[in-house]
Design an enzyme around this catalytic site. Structure first.
Site, mmCIF file in Angstrom:
data_model
loop_
_atom_site.group_PDB
_atom_site.id
_atom_site.type_symbol
_atom_site.label_atom_id
_atom_site.label_comp_id
_atom_site.label_asym_id
_atom_site.label_seq_id
_atom_site.Cartn_x
_atom_site.Cartn_y
_atom_site.Cartn_z
ATOM 1 N N ASP A 235 0.789 -1.243 0.000
ATOM 2 C CA ASP A 235 0.000 0.000 0.000
ATOM 3 C C ASP A 235 0.821 1.294 0.000
ATOM 4 O O ASP A 235 1.780 1.411 0.770
ATOM 5 C CB ASP A 235 -0.848 0.083 1.270
ATOM 6 C CG ASP A 235 -1.549 -1.208 1.611
ATOM 7 O OD1 ASP A 235 -1.513 -2.148 0.818
ATOM 8 O OD2 ASP A 235 -2.136 -1.263 2.710
ATOM 9 N N GLN A 251 4.200 0.733 2.224
ATOM 10 C CA GLN A 251 4.417 -0.481 3.012
ATOM 11 C C GLN A 251 5.618 -1.197 2.389
ATOM 12 O O GLN A 251 5.632 -1.449 1.168
ATOM 13 C CB GLN A 251 3.180 -1.386 2.950
ATOM 14 C CG GLN A 251 2.020 -0.875 3.758
ATOM 15 C CD GLN A 251 2.237 -1.112 5.251
ATOM 16 O OE1 GLN A 251 2.078 -2.196 5.735
ATOM 17 N NE2 GLN A 251 2.604 -0.064 5.971
ATOM 18 N N TRP A 259 6.024 -10.168 1.315
ATOM 19 C CA TRP A 259 5.545 -9.426 2.471
ATOM 20 C C TRP A 259 6.297 -9.901 3.725
ATOM 21 O O TRP A 259 6.582 -11.091 3.877
ATOM 22 C CB TRP A 259 4.040 -9.651 2.621
ATOM 23 C CG TRP A 259 3.409 -8.766 3.648
ATOM 24 C CD1 TRP A 259 2.957 -7.496 3.464
ATOM 25 C CD2 TRP A 259 3.175 -9.088 5.019
ATOM 26 N NE1 TRP A 259 2.458 -7.001 4.634
ATOM 27 C CE2 TRP A 259 2.580 -7.953 5.607
ATOM 28 C CE3 TRP A 259 3.425 -10.207 5.808
ATOM 29 C CZ2 TRP A 259 2.218 -7.912 6.949
ATOM 30 C CZ3 TRP A 259 3.064 -10.170 7.144
ATOM 31 C CH2 TRP A 259 2.465 -9.032 7.709
ATOM 32 N N PHE A 297 2.049 -0.952 9.986
ATOM 33 C CA PHE A 297 1.068 -1.131 8.917
ATOM 34 C C PHE A 297 0.638 0.222 8.353
ATOM 35 O O PHE A 297 1.129 1.277 8.741
ATOM 36 C CB PHE A 297 -0.139 -1.905 9.446
ATOM 37 C CG PHE A 297 0.022 -3.413 9.372
ATOM 38 C CD1 PHE A 297 1.255 -4.014 9.151
ATOM 39 C CD2 PHE A 297 -1.090 -4.240 9.537
ATOM 40 C CE1 PHE A 297 1.391 -5.401 9.088
ATOM 41 C CE2 PHE A 297 -0.975 -5.625 9.471
ATOM 42 C CZ PHE A 297 0.263 -6.214 9.251
ATOM 43 N N SER A 298 -0.361 0.154 7.472
ATOM 44 C CA SER A 298 -0.741 1.340 6.697
ATOM 45 C C SER A 298 -1.285 2.472 7.544
ATOM 46 O O SER A 298 -1.826 2.259 8.635
ATOM 47 C CB SER A 298 -1.763 0.949 5.637
ATOM 48 O OG SER A 298 -1.103 0.247 4.622
ATOM 49 N N TRP A 488 -3.391 -8.680 -3.502
ATOM 50 C CA TRP A 488 -2.908 -9.837 -2.750
ATOM 51 C C TRP A 488 -2.886 -11.112 -3.573
ATOM 52 O O TRP A 488 -2.405 -12.129 -3.106
ATOM 53 C CB TRP A 488 -3.714 -9.993 -1.462
ATOM 54 C CG TRP A 488 -3.395 -8.876 -0.529
ATOM 55 C CD1 TRP A 488 -4.210 -7.837 -0.179
ATOM 56 C CD2 TRP A 488 -2.142 -8.631 0.130
ATOM 57 N NE1 TRP A 488 -3.541 -6.971 0.647
ATOM 58 C CE2 TRP A 488 -2.271 -7.435 0.861
ATOM 59 C CE3 TRP A 488 -0.928 -9.308 0.166
ATOM 60 C CZ2 TRP A 488 -1.234 -6.897 1.624
ATOM 61 C CZ3 TRP A 488 0.111 -8.773 0.924
ATOM 62 C CH2 TRP A 488 -0.051 -7.594 1.635
HETATM 63 C C1 FRU Z 1 -3.840 -3.684 2.661
HETATM 64 C C2 FRU Z 1 -3.215 -4.143 3.960
HETATM 65 C C3 FRU Z 1 -3.593 -3.220 5.081
HETATM 66 C C4 FRU Z 1 -2.470 -3.389 6.061
HETATM 67 C C5 FRU Z 1 -1.293 -3.575 5.145
HETATM 68 C C6 FRU Z 1 -0.235 -4.492 5.678
HETATM 69 O O1 FRU Z 1 -3.192 -4.140 1.527
HETATM 70 O O2 FRU Z 1 -3.608 -5.470 4.232
HETATM 71 O O3 FRU Z 1 -4.862 -3.471 5.618
HETATM 72 O O4 FRU Z 1 -2.319 -2.282 6.876
HETATM 73 O O5 FRU Z 1 -1.791 -4.084 3.937
HETATM 74 O O6 FRU Z 1 0.901 -4.467 4.890
#
Ligand code: FRU
Length: 680
Positions: A235, A251, A259, A297-298, A488
Site C-alpha cells: 500500500d 508499506q 511481504w 502497517f498502513s 494480494w
Molecule cells: C492492505 C493491507 C492493510 C495493512 C497492510 C499491511 O493491503 O492489508 O490493511 O495495513 O496491507 O501491509
C-alpha cells in the site's frame, strides 16, 4: 540430433586418443580426455524421467518429480516440451534434496525456466564448476509455480567443465523449486519463434540497495512508477503535499520480494510524478521470534501546524507476543520531512465490533466541524465497516461510531478507508477481498460529521491491479490519488530480480457528470515525455495498423465512433508475434476490456469496464505503458490498470485493428516516456 551427436563424437575422440597413445604393460591406463558436451543431458526432462540427472541428496527430487502435468492450482505452469521438473511432485514442500545434471562445457550464455519458492539461500539452481565445485551462478524461484526464464551470461567460464545443481534445503511453505528447458548457446537467448528472451535473473541484481542504483537495467522494472529497488512494497501510505513537496510512503519489506515485517519506505518529489528515495521513515521493532511479523502497517499523513504527522497501525504479531493488542493506532512526527520520532500509541484498543480487524487510519481535517477525524478499516460478522474517531490535538481520540458498513456482499474486512469531499459530495474509498478477489471500491454520498450515507457504489478501476488507494488534496486544490498497482493475488515474476510491487501513477479524481467517480492522470505526467511524438490525424484503419513501438510510452487516441463501422476495435499493446496485452472496445455495448491472458509471464485475466463516448461521438483513450504495467484512462474517467510482464524484447508494438468494418481515428499519438527516478 544433438543427443545422437554427442556420444558419437565421444567415441571417435576416444578412438583417436587410443590410437595415438603408446601402450605400456605396467603403466596405468592414461586418463582419457573426454570432450565436453555442449549442454546437460535431458535438458528439459522430456525423456519423462531423470536420465542424465543424479539425485545427490535427500528425497525432494525423486523420479516422480518429473511430470507432464500442465497446470497447478493457480493456472498453467507454462513449461516447455512434454515434461518438466516440479519440485513439489515427488515429496511435497517438506522434503529437501539436491539434483545434479551431467557435465557440459560452459557456453557463452545459457538460460532455463525456473519456478517454485523464493529463497536465495535455500532454494536455487546453481551453475557449479566441475574442477573445484565453485558456485558460479545462482538463481532462486519466483514464489509461483509458473515458470520464468532466467538468462545467464556465462562467458567468463566458457569452455570449462560445469554442471547444474538444483538445491532444495527449505522445508515448509514454498519449499520446492521447479526447473525446465535448459538452453545453451544462441538458443539460450533466441526462442524458436525468432524472438529474444528478456534477460531476467538475480545475477547482476544487487542484494542490498547500493549506490549508484540502476533502475534501467531490469527489463521488467517500471521506469515512471515508484518501485522498491530491492524488496517488497504494497500500500501507498501517508500521501501528502507538505511544504510544497509531494510525499509518498509505502508499506515496505527490504529483505525479500515478499511481504514481511512492515517498514514505511519514503519518497518525495516536486510534482507527484518524479520521486527521490529518502531514508526509510518507520521501522518495525526487532523480531522477538524468527517468524515475528510485527510492524508498521498502513496509515496516513497530515500537516499539524507545520509538523508532518503520520498516523499508522502498530501491528503486533500475537503469535510472537501473546496477549498483546494486535492492531493499535500510533502517531509519529517529523519537523524536517525526513526523520521521524518513534511512534506513540494513541488508540490502544479496537472498538467493539471489530473482530475482523482494526487498521489503516486515515486522518483528515473535517470541514463540517473543524475537528480532526480518523477513519479506520474494520469488519465484524462477515461485513466490512469503517470506524470513525474525532480529536482536537491528534493525540486524544474519541470513538464516534461506525461511519459505514457493508451488507455482507462486499467483503468481511474493509481495508484502507479514505473519506473526502469532492464536487459537492463525499467519497469513501475502501479495499475489499471478495471470494479471493481484491477490489478497490468506492461510494459517493453525503457525510454529516459522523455518518456517511452512500448514494452510489462503484469499483474505482476495472483492471486487476489497483488496491489500497489513498488520496490527498494538494496545494492546487486537486484531489490526487495513488494505489498499490497490484493486489494480494498477483503473481510477481519480478521476484526473480529481487523486488516486487509498484505504485500507480498519481491520478486526479473528479465526479463525472453521471455521478461516477472519475480519474485522469495527474497533469504533470506530461513532463515524462521524451522526444517528439508520432502523431496521425484523420486515419482510417482497415485490418491492422501499427502506430509505433514503445515499452515506456503514452498512447493517446480519439476514436471517431460516428465514422467507425467496425463492431470491435482493438489496440494491441506490448505486442509481438508471440504475445500482447489487448485492449478491446465493443461498440454495441460500450464495453472496454483489457485482456492480459496472452501478455507474457504472470498471466492473469481479462478485465472489463463500461465507457461512455463523449456527446460528439468520440471516445478518448489515454494509455500509459511502462515496462511491466498498462494503465488505460478513458475520456469519461474510467480506468483499467494491470501489471503485465512480457517475455520477449520485441514485444513493444502498438497496433490498432478493426474487426467487421473500419476504424476512424480522429487522432492518435505515441510519445516515449522517460524515467521518474530522481537521484537520491
Ligand atoms: C492492505 C493491507 C492493510 C495493512 C497492510 C499491511 O493491503 O492489508 O490493511 O495495513 O496491507 O501491509
Amino acid at each position: 540430433m544433438s543427443r545422437w551427436k554427442a556420444p558419437h563424437l565421444t567415441v571417435i575422440a576416444a578412438l583417436l586418443v587410443a590410437a595415438s597413445t603408446p601402450i605400456s604393460a605396467n603403466a596405468a591406463p592414461p586418463a582419457t580426455p573426454r570432450p565436453l558436451a555442449s549442454g546437460p543431458v535431458n535438458p528439459g526432462f522430456d525423456t519423462g524421467d531423470l536420465t542424465g540427472w543424479t539425485v545427490t541428496e535427500g528425497t525432494a527430487f525423486g523420479p516422480a518429480a518429473v511430470t507432464a502435468i500442465d497446470s497447478y492450482w493457480g493456472g498453467p505452469f507454462h513449461h516447455r516440451g512434454s515434461h518438466h521438473l516440479w519440485g513439489h511432485a515427488a515429496a511435497g514442500d517438506d522434503a529437501t534434496g539436491t539434483l545434479r545434471s551431467s557435465s557440459f562445457a560452459a557456453p557463452a550464455r545459457m538460460s532455463f525456466l525456473v519456478g517454485g519458492g523464493w529463497d536465495p539461500e535455500r532454494l536455487y539452481v546453481a551453475l557449479v564448476r566441475d574442477s573445484d565445485g565453485r558456485v558460479l551462478r545462482k538463481q532462486t524461484g519466483p514464489q509461483d509455480e509458473a515458470y520464468v526464464r532466467i538468462v545467464w551470461d556465462t562467458s567468463a567460464w566458457r569452455g570449462q567443465g560445469v554442471h547444474l545443481e538444483v538445491v532444495d534445503r527449505k522445508a515448509g511453505g514454498w519449499g520446492h523449486l521447479n526447473l525446465d528447458d535448459v538452453r545453451t548457446g544462441e538458443a539460450a537467448v533466441r526462442d524458436d519463434n525468432g524472438l529474444t528472451f528478456r534477460t531476467l535473473g538475480q545475477a547482476g541484481q544487487p542484494t542490498a540497495p547500493t549506490a549508484p542504483r540502476d533502475f534501467t537495467a531490469d527489463p521488467l522494472r517500471p521506469q515512471f512508477h515508484y518501485t522498491p529497488y530491492q524488496g517488497w512494497i504494497n500500500d501507498p501510505n501517508g500521501v501528502i503535499q507538505w511544504r510544497g513537496r509531494h510525499h509518498l510512503f509505502s508499506q515496505f519489506y527490504p529483505d525479500a520480494p515478499l511481504w514481511g515485517p512492515m517498514h514505511w519506505a519514503h519518497a518525495e518529489g516536486p510534482d507527484a510524478v518524479h520521486w527521490r528515495d529518502l531514508p526509510v521513515a518507520l521501522t518495525p521493532p526487532p523480531r522477538a521470534t524468527p517468524t515475528d511479523n510485527s510492524g508498521i502497517f498502513s496509515g496516513s499523513a497530515v500537516d499539524d501546524d507545520g509538523t508532518l504527522t503520520v498516523a499508522y497501525t502498530k501491528f503486533t504479531d500475537t503469535a510472537a507476543h501473546p496477549g498483546a493488542a494486535p492492531e493499535t493506532v500510533a502517531i509519529a512526527t517529523s519537523t524536517d520531512g525526513v526523520n521521524f520520532t518513534p511512534g506513540t500509541e494513541v488508540i490502544t484498543q479496537a472498538p467493539p465490533g471489530s473482530s475482523a480487524g482494526f487498521r489503516d487510519p486515515k486522518v483528515f481535517r473535517d470541514p463540517v466541524d473543524g475537528r480532526w477525524k480518523m477513519v479506520v478499516g474494520s469488519g465484524d460478522g462477515g461485513r466490512g465497516k469503517v470506524q470513525l474517531y474525532a480529536s482536537d490535538d491528534l493525540r486524544t481520540w474519541t470513538y464516534t461510531g461506525v461511519l459505514a458498513e457493508g451488507d455482507g456482499t462486499t467483503g468481511a474486512m474493509w481495508e484502507c478507508p479514505d473519506l473526502f469531499p469532492l464536487g459537492g459530495k463525499w467519497v469513501l474509498l475502501y479495499s475489499t477481498n471478495e471470494g479471493g478477489q481484491s477490489l478497490q471500491r468506492y461510494a459517493v454520498g453525503d457525510y454529516d460529521g459522523s455518518g456517511f450515507r452512500a448514494e452510489r457504489h462503484g469499483i474505482l478501476d476495472g483492471g486487476g491491479d489497483t488496491y489500497a488507494a489513498q488520496s490527498y488534496r494538494d496545494d492546487a486544490g486537486r484531489r490526487l490519488m495513488t494505489a498499490w498497482m497490484s493486489d494480494w493475488n498477483v503473481k510477481e515474476p519480478t521476484r526473480v530480480n529481487g523486488w516486487a510491487g509498484a505504485q500507480s501513477l498519481h491520478r486526479e479524481l473528479f465526479l463525472a457528470p453521471d455521478g461516477r467517480l472519475g480519474q485522469r492522470p495527474v497533469a504533470a505526467a506530461d513532463s515524462l515525455a521524451e522526444g517528439a511524438p508520432v502523431t496521425v490525424t484523420d486515419k482510417t484503419v482497415t485490418g491492422t495498423w501499427r502506430l509505433g513501438r514503445g515499452e515506456t510510452a503514452r498512447v493517446k487516441a480519439v476514436l471517431d465512433l460516428g465514422r467507425t463501422t467496425a463492431d470491435t476495435v482493438t489496440l494491441r499493446l506490448k505486442a509481438s508475434v508471440a504475445e500482447a496485452t489487448v485492449l478491446r472496445y465493443e461498440k454495441a455495448d460500450g464495453t472496454l476490456s483489457l485482456d492480459t491472458t496472452g501478455a507474457g509471464y504472470g498471466t492473469r485475466a481479462t478485465y472489463r469496464t463500461q465507457v461512455k463516448p463523449s456527446p460528439d461521438g468520440t471516445l478518448a483513450l489515454d494509455i500509459f505503458v511502462d515496462r511491466s504495467s498498462v494503465e488505460v484512462f478513458t475520456g469519461d474517467g474510467a480506468a483499467l490498470t494491470a501489471r503485465v510482464y512480457p517475455r520477449y524484447r520485441e514485444s513493444q508494438a502498438v497496433e490498432f485493428a478493426a474487426e467487421g468494418g473500419r476504424l476512424h481515428l480522429r487522432s492518435a499519438s505515441l510519445t516515449r516516456l522517460g524515467s521518474a527516478v530522481l537521484p537520491d
